[in-house]
Design an enzyme around this catalytic site. Structure first.
Site, PDB file in Angstrom:
ATOM      1  N   HIS A   1      50.970 150.424 -44.611  1.00 24.45           N
ATOM      2  CA  HIS A   1      50.411 151.808 -45.147  1.00 24.45           C
ATOM      3  C   HIS A   1      50.604 152.158 -46.700  1.00 24.45           C
ATOM      4  CE1 HIS A   1      50.204 154.026 -41.077  1.00 24.45           C
ATOM      5  NE2 HIS A   1      49.733 153.112 -41.029  1.00 24.45           N
TER       6      HIS A   1
ATOM      7  N   ASP B   1      47.371 144.742 -33.183  1.00 24.31           N
ATOM      8  CA  ASP B   1      47.519 145.689 -34.525  1.00 24.31           C
ATOM      9  C   ASP B   1      48.631 144.907 -35.506  1.00 24.31           C
ATOM     10  OD1 ASP B   1      47.817 147.957 -36.074  1.00 24.31           O
ATOM     11  OD2 ASP B   1      47.893 149.247 -34.419  1.00 24.31           O
TER      12      ASP B   1
ATOM     13  N   ASP C   1      45.884 146.841 -41.886  1.00 23.92           N
ATOM     14  CA  ASP C   1      45.820 147.844 -40.916  1.00 23.92           C
ATOM     15  C   ASP C   1      44.756 148.708 -40.808  1.00 23.92           C
ATOM     16  OD1 ASP C   1      46.931 149.663 -38.688  1.00 23.92           O
ATOM     17  OD2 ASP C   1      48.515 150.241 -39.944  1.00 23.92           O
TER      18      ASP C   1
ATOM     19  N   GLU D   1      42.931 155.786 -34.527  1.00 22.62           N
ATOM     20  CA  GLU D   1      44.204 155.253 -33.938  1.00 22.62           C
ATOM     21  C   GLU D   1      45.165 155.790 -35.040  1.00 22.62           C
ATOM     22  OE1 GLU D   1      48.106 152.749 -34.092  1.00 22.62           O
ATOM     23  OE2 GLU D   1      46.659 153.276 -35.691  1.00 22.62           O
ATOM     24  N   GLU D   2      44.729 156.037 -36.173  1.00 20.18           N
ATOM     25  CA  GLU D   2      45.883 156.578 -37.159  1.00 20.18           C
ATOM     26  C   GLU D   2      46.394 158.113 -37.133  1.00 20.18           C
ATOM     27  OE1 GLU D   2      47.675 154.495 -38.993  1.00 20.18           O
ATOM     28  OE2 GLU D   2      46.751 152.843 -39.207  1.00 20.18           O
TER      29      GLU D   2
ATOM     30  N   HIS E   1      41.957 148.973 -33.864  1.00 16.72           N
ATOM     31  CA  HIS E   1      41.347 149.995 -34.377  1.00 16.72           C
ATOM     32  C   HIS E   1      40.737 149.581 -35.801  1.00 16.72           C
ATOM     33  CE1 HIS E   1      44.763 151.221 -37.391  1.00 16.72           C
ATOM     34  NE2 HIS E   1      45.571 150.606 -36.362  1.00 16.72           N
TER      35      HIS E   1
HETATM   36 ZN   LIG Z   1      47.393 149.866 -36.905  1.00 18.14          ZN
END
Ligand SMILES: [Zn+2]
Length: 331
Positions: free
Chosen positions: A305, A218, A165, A195-196, A63
């Protein structure tokens, strides 16, 4: 490794729903290396390399979107209030610099009278405006900001960036496509959107592509920092992680077996990943139509994150090698 290309992918502005700049960088790098490169309605970038008659169609998905904050209002003193776009941990956000798509920059602050854990509604963004009017002349309601893109090298092998990410996986998938020769399999490399916020791009791409097998690429968490909260066996520098399960899917055993067998044959370092939280595009692919055998190749990543997501480039190399081997091997 092409460090300039990696840097370009890691530093593109691309919150969920606005991944176009990332897609542009990847599409340019793919020129001449795929039979077709298209963008679908959602914004997924899909590169296809044809296989031979009777070959299987394998979908890979990494992603492009990055978690973000969206402007919901500005107060009379020009501070922006925001909501989360994807999994934001409010406690980790204060004092990060942020960037909007139009070049406006800001600093995240937090209400100082909050008792207990911060939530996103306790955060504000200081963009240097002194009134509501001035703030809303700089950004519009709904505009999104991301932690200021930058890349920091740590030691000899490690790299830290806010958008690791999942841009590091976009880079893995791209490098595997660039290195891929002729194969029996038809390969559909999807650089997915949103995706998130719930695997949305992969959901529609998998329906269109209708693959025989689906692989997400990922990042995954590690348990190798002092007093780690979750006891994960995954460590930085120990190789590509072969996903067994997360909250979005239990990987198809035959896919896991094929990955581990290829790793043994090609002497690619791998470790098993059992993630008690999180999800990835493979969770959407597996549930497409009548079901698709699915799995995932994960890049071990610390501080997911946060504004300092950190990977080991030796693991990145192992992930590129494993992805390419999986593409080439006749299903
Ligand atoms: Zn991810």
């Amino acid at each position: 490794m092409n460090m300039q290309l990696l840097h370009d992918i890691l530093t593109c502005y691309g919150p969920s729903g606005s991944e176009g700049r990332v897609a542009g960088v990847i599409a340019r790098a793919l020129e001449g290396h795929a039979d077709s490169v298209t963008t679908d309605v959602m914004g997924n970038l899909i590169a296809v390399k044809k296989g031979k008659a009777g070959g299987k169609r394998i979908m890979f998905s990494a992603h492009m979107d990055h978690i973000a904050l969206a402007v919901i209002d500005a107060d009379k003193n020009g501070f922006l209030r925001v909501c989360n776009v994807g999994g934001i941990y409010a406690g980790e956000m204060p004092y990060n610099h942020v960037a909007f798509g139009n070049g406006v920059c800001g600093v995240i602050g937090a209400d100082e009278d909050v008792k207990g854990d911060l939530t996103v509604s306790d955060l504000y963004i200081d963009i240097g405006a002194a009134s509501r009017e001035e703030a809303l002349s700089m950004v519009a309601l709904g505009d999104m900001c991301v932690v200021m893109p930058r890349v920091t090298k740590l030691g000899e092998h490690r790299l830290s960036a806010p958008a690791m990410d999942d841009r590091i996986a976009c880079y893995v998938l791209l490098e595997a496509m660039l290195a891929l020769g002729e194969t029996d399999n038809e390969i559909a490399a999807v650089f997915s959107v949103q995706e998130e916020v719930g695997l949305r791009g992969a959901t529609t791409a998998a329906y269109t592509i209708n693959p025989d097998m689906g692989i997400a690429i990922d990042v995954t968490g590690t348990g190798d920092v002092p007093k780690a909260k979750t006891k994960l066996a995954v460590e930085l520098g120990k190789g590509a992680a072969v996903k067994i399960m997360d909250r979005s899917l239990i990987c198809t055993p035959a896919v896991v077996e094929r990955m581990e067998k290829l790793a043994r044959e090609k002497s690619i370092p791998v470790q098993r990943e059992v993630l008690p939280y999180g999800g990835t595009d493979a969770g959407a692919i597996q549930k497409t139509r009548g079901g698709v055998p699915s799995g995932a190749i994960s890049i071990p990543c610390r501080y997911i994150h946060s504004g300092a997501e950190t990977v080991d480039l030796r693991d990145v190399k192992a992930c590129i090698d494993l992805t390419k081997a999986f593409m080439e091997h006749s299903a």
